[in-house]
Every structure is written in structure tokens, then in C-alpha cells.
Design a protein around this motif. Structure first.
Motif, mmCIF file in Angstrom:
data_model
loop_
_atom_site.group_PDB
_atom_site.id
_atom_site.type_symbol
_atom_site.label_atom_id
_atom_site.label_comp_id
_atom_site.label_asym_id
_atom_site.label_seq_id
_atom_site.Cartn_x
_atom_site.Cartn_y
_atom_site.Cartn_z
ATOM 1 N N ALA A 1 0.860 -1.188 0.000
ATOM 2 C CA ALA A 1 0.000 0.000 0.000
ATOM 3 C C ALA A 1 0.891 1.230 0.000
ATOM 4 O O ALA A 1 1.919 1.260 0.681
ATOM 5 N N ASP A 2 0.512 2.248 -0.782
ATOM 6 C CA ASP A 2 1.245 3.513 -0.751
ATOM 7 C C ASP A 2 0.327 4.642 -1.201
ATOM 8 O O ASP A 2 -0.624 4.428 -1.960
ATOM 9 N N ALA A 3 0.601 5.828 -0.722
ATOM 10 C CA ALA A 3 -0.221 6.990 -1.069
ATOM 11 C C ALA A 3 0.501 8.255 -0.644
ATOM 12 O O ALA A 3 1.314 8.242 0.284
ATOM 13 N N ARG A 4 0.196 9.347 -1.326
ATOM 14 C CA ARG A 4 0.662 10.657 -0.877
ATOM 15 C C ARG A 4 -0.525 11.398 -0.272
ATOM 16 O O ARG A 4 -1.693 11.060 -0.525
ATOM 17 N N VAL A 5 -0.236 12.404 0.534
ATOM 18 C CA VAL A 5 -1.277 13.274 1.087
ATOM 19 C C VAL A 5 -0.870 14.717 0.826
ATOM 20 O O VAL A 5 0.326 15.044 0.769
ATOM 21 N N SER A 6 -1.862 15.576 0.673
ATOM 22 C CA SER A 6 -1.600 16.959 0.283
ATOM 23 C C SER A 6 -2.316 17.930 1.210
ATOM 24 O O SER A 6 -3.530 17.807 1.432
ATOM 25 N N GLN A 7 -1.563 18.891 1.735
ATOM 26 C CA GLN A 7 -2.151 19.876 2.633
ATOM 27 C C GLN A 7 -3.156 20.770 1.916
ATOM 28 O O GLN A 7 -4.144 21.209 2.507
ATOM 29 N N THR A 8 -2.932 21.036 0.631
ATOM 30 C CA THR A 8 -3.846 21.912 -0.108
ATOM 31 C C THR A 8 -5.173 21.223 -0.427
ATOM 32 O O THR A 8 -6.158 21.886 -0.740
ATOM 33 N N SER A 9 -5.196 19.891 -0.358
ATOM 34 C CA SER A 9 -6.441 19.129 -0.539
ATOM 35 C C SER A 9 -6.545 18.149 0.624
ATOM 36 O O SER A 9 -6.351 16.934 0.466
ATOM 37 N N PRO A 10 -6.825 18.656 1.824
ATOM 38 C CA PRO A 10 -6.662 17.859 3.050
ATOM 39 C C PRO A 10 -7.623 16.689 3.191
ATOM 40 O O PRO A 10 -7.396 15.817 4.031
ATOM 41 N N THR A 11 -8.696 16.658 2.384
ATOM 42 C CA THR A 11 -9.643 15.538 2.479
ATOM 43 C C THR A 11 -9.601 14.650 1.238
ATOM 44 O O THR A 11 -10.432 13.754 1.090
ATOM 45 N N THR A 12 -8.642 14.886 0.360
ATOM 46 C CA THR A 12 -8.543 14.104 -0.876
ATOM 47 C C THR A 12 -7.608 12.922 -0.687
ATOM 48 O O THR A 12 -6.519 13.054 -0.119
ATOM 49 N N ASN A 13 -8.033 11.762 -1.173
ATOM 50 C CA ASN A 13 -7.208 10.556 -1.120
ATOM 51 C C ASN A 13 -6.537 10.331 -2.474
ATOM 52 O O ASN A 13 -7.180 10.423 -3.521
ATOM 53 N N TYR A 14 -5.233 10.016 -2.450
ATOM 54 C CA TYR A 14 -4.460 9.780 -3.673
ATOM 55 C C TYR A 14 -3.936 8.335 -3.733
ATOM 56 O O TYR A 14 -2.907 8.058 -4.347
ATOM 57 N N GLY A 15 -4.659 7.425 -3.110
ATOM 58 C CA GLY A 15 -4.186 6.049 -3.009
ATOM 59 C C GLY A 15 -4.088 5.302 -4.318
ATOM 60 O O GLY A 15 -3.380 4.289 -4.403
ATOM 61 N N THR A 16 -4.774 5.762 -5.362
ATOM 62 C CA THR A 16 -4.699 5.081 -6.660
ATOM 63 C C THR A 16 -3.816 5.824 -7.652
ATOM 64 O O THR A 16 -3.727 5.439 -8.819
ATOM 65 N N SER A 17 -3.137 6.874 -7.204
ATOM 66 C CA SER A 17 -2.267 7.642 -8.092
ATOM 67 C C SER A 17 -1.024 6.832 -8.458
ATOM 68 O O SER A 17 -0.571 5.980 -7.688
ATOM 69 N N THR A 18 -0.447 7.130 -9.606
ATOM 70 C CA THR A 18 0.772 6.442 -10.046
ATOM 71 C C THR A 18 2.034 7.077 -9.472
ATOM 72 O O THR A 18 3.130 6.587 -9.726
ATOM 73 N N THR A 19 1.878 8.159 -8.708
ATOM 74 C CA THR A 19 3.060 8.843 -8.177
ATOM 75 C C THR A 19 2.953 9.093 -6.677
ATOM 76 O O THR A 19 1.861 9.227 -6.116
ATOM 77 N N LEU A 20 4.121 9.153 -6.050
ATOM 78 C CA LEU A 20 4.289 9.607 -4.674
ATOM 79 C C LEU A 20 5.079 10.912 -4.728
ATOM 80 O O LEU A 20 5.912 11.091 -5.622
ATOM 81 N N GLN A 21 4.850 11.802 -3.778
ATOM 82 C CA GLN A 21 5.539 13.090 -3.798
ATOM 83 C C GLN A 21 5.945 13.499 -2.389
ATOM 84 O O GLN A 21 5.351 13.053 -1.402
ATOM 85 N N ALA A 22 6.965 14.349 -2.317
ATOM 86 C CA ALA A 22 7.377 14.934 -1.045
ATOM 87 C C ALA A 22 7.809 16.369 -1.300
ATOM 88 O O ALA A 22 8.670 16.628 -2.152
ATOM 89 N N ASP A 23 7.198 17.296 -0.568
ATOM 90 C CA ASP A 23 7.497 18.723 -0.698
ATOM 91 C C ASP A 23 7.238 19.346 0.672
ATOM 92 O O ASP A 23 6.165 19.126 1.263
ATOM 93 N N ALA A 24 8.206 20.080 1.186
ATOM 94 C CA ALA A 24 8.156 20.545 2.574
ATOM 95 C C ALA A 24 6.852 21.258 2.902
ATOM 96 O O ALA A 24 6.471 22.226 2.240
ATOM 97 N N GLY A 25 6.161 20.761 3.929
ATOM 98 C CA GLY A 25 4.976 21.420 4.449
ATOM 99 C C GLY A 25 3.719 21.249 3.644
ATOM 100 O O GLY A 25 2.638 21.641 4.093
ATOM 101 N N SER A 26 3.817 20.658 2.431
ATOM 102 C CA SER A 26 2.619 20.594 1.596
ATOM 103 C C SER A 26 2.259 19.184 1.136
ATOM 104 O O SER A 26 1.082 18.868 0.982
ATOM 105 N N THR A 27 3.252 18.321 0.919
ATOM 106 C CA THR A 27 2.973 16.977 0.406
ATOM 107 C C THR A 27 3.956 15.985 1.013
ATOM 108 O O THR A 27 5.164 16.263 1.083
#
Length: 481
Positions: free
Chosen positions: A130-156
Motif C-alpha cells: 500500500a502507498d499513497a501521498r497526502v496533500s495539505q492543499t487538498s486535506p480531504t482528498t485521497n491519492y491512493g490510486t495515483s501512479t506517483t508519490l511526492q514529497a514537498d516541505a509542508g505541503s505533500t
């Protein structure tokens, strides 16, 4: 203590650490060994060899005839926790020495041991479950089926979960591998250990608002990362053995980076390298003559010497015999709950009972299975029927394991997992205060995470103990050689 304590066998494994009291403690059996006298501030050791026969769960009771109170560190202490130390020898039965005479001139033999190397280290590679990213700008959105993971300070930030099994030796190194895709960075994220109680996608899927708690500090904080390349994080300190692990990728720079998820072209991987375990096999000892024979009663130079008889030299050849006997592994549930149609949004994950009643209530029980190293002979799901028996018990099914027991996103009737099999071992009448065994051999194929659903086809409901109750569900796996 001038008297010491006795270690006794405990045959019951139905007690719960957080619920056991003097009144409900299981009975102790025969004495296995005694400590004898000991002083405070020291380790005490008792030989329990007669109790331990192989892999499995062993329960021990400590009793004393002394009137002096004795205190020991528990597993919750910061140091000097109880230990069970097992010393093993080479696999199989002890070698049988076969004496084989060989002809050689009379001589004094020397022992020449030939050491045999032990087993080399093994590398196990796990792909993410299982893997997923989470985004502060879309705090209730799930990205569990996305093809990408991301990391960005304070936002993702991103979470990656693995189920590690089959680890049977000392861990030398553990690498988390992620593939950097189209967006590199001059300052990559660090890895953290996080809680694993989250859902990848669908109802209750992880979001910024429901992301799991971090369980460690930053590990292996990266610098520049190139696109189209594998990145390896050293997470050796975070992995202690078989189990479920979630790693978080969190950046301290706003020069964001993108990795492939398991839905992308290059799944994240966890690579575990183990060292040599156990003991090297016994050396083969060969007797080799080293001296030159000296004739007995040597005559003058013109005479023919009288030869002596050949002296046989013995070669010891170890012969390995029988293999490994059957092992029984008993697992207690890691999560269980019931769901009710009458309260479709209510979570019962902390209840002490599980229930099954046709069309209205059913239960889910999850186990993490590890350490299976032979052929599975049979698997039993054991549940304890408490105060409410039935004339027509439920059947057991295999279900999806992507659910949360309690708390945020906790399973309900509306979010219950998908059934993955047909009915297995449909029961008839079940008595109260008794263990019920379901044969689920066909549903368990090896190490992994398994959820079993108890679903009734009759409205004569039944109640079982949950893991919060007095008798937690068990999964008993018998493995052959």
C-alpha cells in the motif's frame, strides 16, 4: 531470595496481557525448573529445555513457596527485560559416526579437521502492499490510486507500507528503494517510521487530515536526487524482524520530488539482507598417516627385511539422519471487530465481543502470519463462543485486509471489506463457553496478512470473544517438514 522461585508450565494461551488478574489467571502445571537462591540486582536463569520443543508459543508461570516478595523487570521496563535463550545445534539429528577401515602402512595418524562453511546470508525483496501521498492543499482528498508519490516541505508527503515475512536470521541491512521519475530535486526527503493503521484508498482512504502518526525521527535525509533513478534509504534501524512497516517520506525543502507508486511502473521495494544464522555444520574429521613406516627387526644390508603387517586407519564419516519434525505456530489476532446493519456507521473495534447473525451482523478477524518455513498441513481458525450459542453457526470466508480496526476510519457496516472466497467450513450447533475450530487450510498459502469473515446464514445469532475479551481468536498453523 533465600528460597527462589519455580517455573511452571502454563497450558492455556487464552489470557490477555492487559486483562489478566489473580482471579482469572490460567492454572499452572508441573514444575519445569527452579532458580535457587539469588541476590537482588542480578540475572536469574532457569533451565526450561524440557518445555521448548520447537517453534511455537510458550507460556510460563513463576511461583514461590517463600513469604518474601520478589520483583522482576517486565517487558515494559526500559532494560533487563525477560529473555528466552535458545541454543541450537546443527540441523537434523546428530551425525552417526561410521568407522570405515582403509589400508595404509603403519603410522601415527593425525586428525585433520575439514571445516564446512555455514549458510551464506539471504536477501529478501518485498514490494509495497500500500502507498499513497497526502496533500495539505487538498486535506480531504485521497491519492491512493495515483501512479506517483511526492514529497514537498509542508505541503505533500508520502506513506509506503510493507509486510515483511520470512526473516529468520540476524538482519545486516535494510534498504527502502524508491524510483525517482520525472521530477528530481536538489534536496531530497528523509525517511521516517510511521503507524501502519491506515487505508490506501476507497472509503476511509488516507488523507492529509487522517495521515498516520510518525514513530521515529528522520533517517537517512537525502541530498540531490536525479530523475529516472533508484534512490536507496538505509532503514536498518527501523526494521527489527517480521511484521508490517510504514515508511514516510517527508521533505525539509520546497524543491519537491516525485517517485513512482505501486500503481506506477516501478514499485517501491524493501530489501532485507540477513547474515549467517545458526551454527556451521560439524567438521568432517579424517585420519591421515604422516610418518614413514620403520621395519621391525631390520637385518644387515645384505638381508631382506621382514615386512610388518599393514595397520588400518579409521575414517569417521558423519551420516545425517532424520529431518525436521512438525511445527505448530499459534497466532493471536492483530485486529478484529463486528459490523451491524442496524448501525451502519458505528464502529465496534474496541468491543469485547464478535457477533454473527444473518443479514444484520458479521465479524472480521485479521492475522499477520510469519515464520512458515515448511509445507502447510492444516490451518485452524479458533474462536471462543461466550454467552450466546446457536443451533446454526456461521461460515468462514476470506476477506480483504485493507481495513482499520478502530478510531478514525474504523470499519463499519458501510465500509466493511470485500469477501474474497466462498463459504468455508459452515458450522452447525455451537455450545456456549467453548472453543470453535474452523478449518481454513485452503485459505492460507504462507506468510502474509489474512482476514477471515464470520457470516451467518441463520438469524439464530452467536457471540464470540474478541481480542479485547478474555479469549482472543487464534490461528493455528501446522507445518510439516
Amino acid at each position: 531470595s533465600a528460597t527462589g522461585y519455580q517455573v511452571k508450565r502454563v497450558n492455556s494461551q487464552t489470557w490477555e496481557e492487559g486483562q489478566i488478574t489473580y482471579s482469572n489467571a490460567p492454572a499452572v502445571g508441573s514444575v519445569i525448573g527452579s532458580s535457587g537462591n539469588f541476590a537482588s540486582g542480578n540475572w536469574t536463569t532457569v533451565d526450561v529445555t524440557s518445555l521448548v520443543t520447537g517453534n511455537g508459543i510458550y507460556d510460563l508461570g513463576l511461583t514461590t513457596t517463600s513469604g518474601t516478595n520478589m520483583n522482576f523487570n517486565s517487558r515494559d521496563a526500559t532494560s533487563n527485560r525477560p529473555e528466552l535463550i535458545i541454543q541450537t545445534s546443527m540441523g537434523g539429528s546428530a551425525p552417526t559416526a561410521t568407522r570405515t577401515p582403509t589400508s595404509a602402512p603403519g603410522a601415527t595418524p593425525t586428525r585433520t579437521p575439514t571445516a564446512t562453511a555455514g549458510a551464506p546470508g539471504n536477501t529478501l525483496t518485498f514490494t509495497t502492499v500500500a502507498d499513497a501521498r497526502v496533500s495539505q492543499t487538498s486535506p480531504t482528498t485521497n491519492y491512493g490510486t495515483s501512479t506517483t508519490l511526492q514529497a514537498d516541505a509542508g505541503s505533500t508527503q508520502s506513506y509506503i507500507r510493507f509486510t515483511a515475512s520470512g526473516i529468520s536470521g540476524p538482519i545486516q541491512s535494510v534498504k527502502l528503494r524508491v524510483f525517482c521519475t520525472t521530477n528530481g530535486t536538489n534536496n531530497g526527503p528523509a525517511a521516517y517510521l510511521a503507524g501502519s493503521n491506515w487505508i490506501e484508498s476507497g472509503t476511509g482512504g488516507v488523507t492529509w487530515n487522517t495521515q498516520p502518526t510518525l514513530l521515529s525521527g528522520a533517517v537517512d535525509n537525502k541530498g540531490a536526487l536525479a530523475t529516472s533513478s533508484w534512490v536507496e534509504y538505509d532503514v536498518t534501524t527501523l526494521v527489527t524482524g517480521n511484521g508490517t512497516y510504514t515508511f514516510a517520506l517527508i521533505a525539509d525543502s520546497n524543491d519537491g520530488v516525485t517517485f513512482s507508486s505501486r500503481e506506477g511502473a516501478s514499485d517501491p521495494q524493501l530489501v532485507v539482507t540477513m547474515g549467517t544464522g545458526g551454527f556451521a555444520p560439524e567438521p568432517t574429521i579424517t585420519f591421515t598417516p604422516t610418518a614413514t613406516p620403520t621395519p621391525i627387526n631390520a637385518a644387515p644390508a645384505t638381508s631382506t627385511p621382514t615386512a610388518t603387517a599393514d595397520v588400518p586407519v579409521n575414517t569417521l564419516t558423519p551420516t545425517a539422519t532424520a529431518g525436521t519434525p512438525e511445527n505448530t505456530l499459534t497466532f493471536t489476532t492483530g485486529a478484529d471487530t463486528r459490523v451491524a446493519q442496524a448501525s451502519p456507521t458505528t464502529n465496534y473495534g474496541t468491543s469485547t465481543t464478535l457477533q454473527a447473525d444473518a443479514g444484520s451482523t458479521q465479524s472480521y478477524i485479521r492475522f499477520d502470519v510469519s515464520g512458515i518455513s515448511g509445507t502447510i498441513q492444516n490451518v485452524k481458525l479458533r474462536v471462543f463462543c461466550t454467552t450466546n450459542g446457536t443451533n446454526n453457526g456461521p461460515a468462514v470466508y476470506l476477506a480483504d485486509s485493507n481495513w482499520i480496526e478502530s478510531g478514525t476510519g474504523g470499519i463499519t457496516w458501510n465500509t466493511q471489506p470485500v469477501i474474497l472466497s466462498g463459504a468455508v467450513d459452515n458450522k452447525g450447533a455451537l455450545a456456549t463457553s467453548s472453543w470453535v475450530e474452523y478449518d481454513v487450510t485452503t485459505l492460507v498459502t504462507g506468510d502474509g496478512t489474512y482476514t477471515f469473515a464470520l457470516v451467518a446464514d441463520d438469524n439464530d445469532g452467536v457471540t464470540f470473544s474478541s481480542r479485547e475479551g478474555a479469549s482472543a481468536p487464534q490461528l493455528v498453523v501446522t507445518v510439516g517438514p
